[in-house]
Design an enzyme around this catalytic site. Structure first.
Site, PDB file in Angstrom:
ATOM      1  N   GLU A   1      -9.461   5.402  -1.914  1.00  0.00           N
ATOM      2  CA  GLU A   1      -8.224   4.631  -1.692  1.00  0.00           C
ATOM      3  C   GLU A   1      -8.228   3.445  -2.662  1.00  0.00           C
ATOM      4  O   GLU A   1      -7.449   3.398  -3.606  1.00  0.00           O
ATOM      5  CB  GLU A   1      -8.154   4.156  -0.235  1.00  0.00           C
ATOM      6  CG  GLU A   1      -6.956   3.262   0.080  1.00  0.00           C
ATOM      7  CD  GLU A   1      -7.110   2.481   1.401  1.00  0.00           C
ATOM      8  OE1 GLU A   1      -8.250   2.284   1.870  1.00  0.00           O
ATOM      9  OE2 GLU A   1      -6.077   2.042   1.940  1.00  0.00           O
TER      10      GLU A   1
ATOM     11  N   ASP B   1      -1.480   5.234   8.914  1.00  0.00           N
ATOM     12  CA  ASP B   1      -2.534   4.247   8.629  1.00  0.00           C
ATOM     13  C   ASP B   1      -2.398   2.972   9.482  1.00  0.00           C
ATOM     14  O   ASP B   1      -3.127   2.823  10.460  1.00  0.00           O
ATOM     15  CB  ASP B   1      -2.552   3.915   7.126  1.00  0.00           C
ATOM     16  CG  ASP B   1      -3.913   3.470   6.627  1.00  0.00           C
ATOM     17  OD1 ASP B   1      -4.883   3.519   7.396  1.00  0.00           O
ATOM     18  OD2 ASP B   1      -4.011   3.075   5.444  1.00  0.00           O
TER      19      ASP B   1
HETATM   20  N1  ADE Z   1      -8.621  -0.553   7.996  1.00  0.00           N
HETATM   21  C1  ADE Z   1      -7.330  -0.549   8.355  1.00  0.00           C
HETATM   22  N2  ADE Z   1      -6.556  -0.031   7.385  1.00  0.00           N
HETATM   23  C2  ADE Z   1      -7.386   0.303   6.372  1.00  0.00           C
HETATM   24  C3  ADE Z   1      -7.205   0.894   5.110  1.00  0.00           C
HETATM   25  N3  ADE Z   1      -5.999   1.249   4.647  1.00  0.00           N
HETATM   26  N4  ADE Z   1      -8.290   1.065   4.328  1.00  0.00           N
HETATM   27  C4  ADE Z   1      -9.508   0.712   4.771  1.00  0.00           C
HETATM   28  N5  ADE Z   1      -9.736   0.171   5.960  1.00  0.00           N
HETATM   29  C5  ADE Z   1      -8.693  -0.025   6.766  1.00  0.00           C
HETATM   30 ZN    ZN Z   2      -7.152   3.872   7.178  1.00  0.00          ZN
END
Ligand code: ADE
Ligand code: ZN
Length: 339
Positions: free
Chosen positions: A189, A267
């Protein structure tokens, strides 16, 4: 209408501004540092995590978490979602002064209430926080393994992927896997394809949270497809956090075309101005998915869900009988308009 399933949503990140304001009023806390108007305020990943942490401090009792889980799953039910897996964080509960047992019991109570009202099936995936380090993640895994709950069926890791290496967390993940929990981990990510490759090698998950930056390495994409590693994609989150400039640049369709099993998820929906229905709508409008393809995405999620086989079978049956009903509706709509 397409039936949906969600595998990747952080329960603390699912709290609506309205619910957070209600809890803030109850506890007499000023939220002007992270809420303005009807929006959470943040400007990058670190400030997003900060706002998320501050908001989670307003959930202090089992009932607060029952409210949150019920509120979120009822909202999902209104979006035609039949299955929800939420990430939970005992670290957040402990920091707010809540015992992990009360935290999990509260969340489970909220899920049971939502199920009674809408039929939505829910499970909890315990997570450790990567930026808290290997000892903290091992402690989170140990708590869950030593205090099993029927709704806690998986273990994962969230938090800042730019800190530590996946192999630092192998002990926590081995403990969770040996206890029979499903395994997922955030990777690919904020960091590139190497992060996905090393998470696969060190932690052997069946699913990856996000994982989209695997697209940067064709050999890795091939491996994900061959090994059927499921990606919990969250396109709206990726755009909001600037991982990709816009939906046209998002690799979801390319990964799917390469045979990687992909799912759609929200998310932390209010932070990223999204929800599960919007993610499916984006897949339709920006990725060109039709109803049949969207239903296949739901089937991928149900097949990858951390649930017992009987529940999986019944959810998949619900999905396929809904598809049949829609096909029959389409035939009759067609004959009505032609006759
Ligand atoms: N915790 C909450 N949202 C997150 C994300 N998008 N990436 C990593 N940790 C997270
Ligand atoms: Zn996440």
């Amino acid at each position: 209408m397409v039936l949906k399933a969600e595998l990747h949503c952080h329960i603390e990140g699912a709290a609506s501004v309205r619910l957070v304001q209600r809890k803030a009023a109850r506890y007499g806390v000023d939220v002007s540092g992270f809420i303005r108007g009807d929006k959470f305020v943040w400007h990058d990943f670190t400030s997003f995590l900060d706002a998320y942490d501050q908001s989670s401090m307003l959930f202090r009792t089992a009932e607060d978490y029952a409210d949150l889980a019920e509120d979120y799953l009822l909202a999902l039910g209104r979006q035609d979602c039949i299955y929800s897996e939420v990430f939970i964080s005992t670290d957040h509960a402990i920091t707010a002064g809540l015992h992990p047992r009360a935290y999990i019991e509260g969340l489970a109570e909220g899920m049971y209430r939502a199920k009674a009202a809408t039929g939505i099936e829910g499970r909890l995936v315990a997570t450790g926080l990567r930026h808290k380090g290997p000892d903290a993640v091992l402690a989170a895994a140990r708590y869950i393994v030593e205090n099993p709950h029927p709704l806690v069926t998986g273990f994962g890791m969230a938090g800042d992927e730019r800190i530590h290496r996946p192999s630092d967390f192998a002990a926590a993940f081995n403990l969770a896997r040996d206890a029979g929990l499903g395994i997922t981990v955030h990777a690919g990510e904020l960091s590139g394809w190497e992060s996905v490759a090393s998470a696969l090698d060190a932690l052997a998950p069946s699913r990856i949270g996000h994982g989209v930056r695997a697209i940067e390495n064709p050999d890795l994409v091939k491996k994900l497809a061959e090994e059927e590693i499921v990606l919990e994609c969250c396109p709206g989150s990726n755009i909001a956090l600037g991982v990709y400039a816009d939906f046209a640049a998002h690799p979801f369709p390319a990964l799917a075309r390469a045979g990687v099993p992909v799912t759609l998820n929200s998310d932390d929906p209010p932070y990223f101005h999204t929800n599960l229905a919007r993610e499916y709508a984006v897949a339709a409008t920006d990725f060109g998915y039709d109803e049949e393809e969207l239903t296949a995405v739901t089937a991928t999620a149900l097949n990858a869900a951390f649930i017992d086989e009987e529940t999986r079978r019944s959810l998949l049956e619900r999905l396929s009988s809904d598809k049949t009903v829609r096909a029959v509706d389409d035939i009759f709509a067609g004959s009505a308009s032609s006759g």
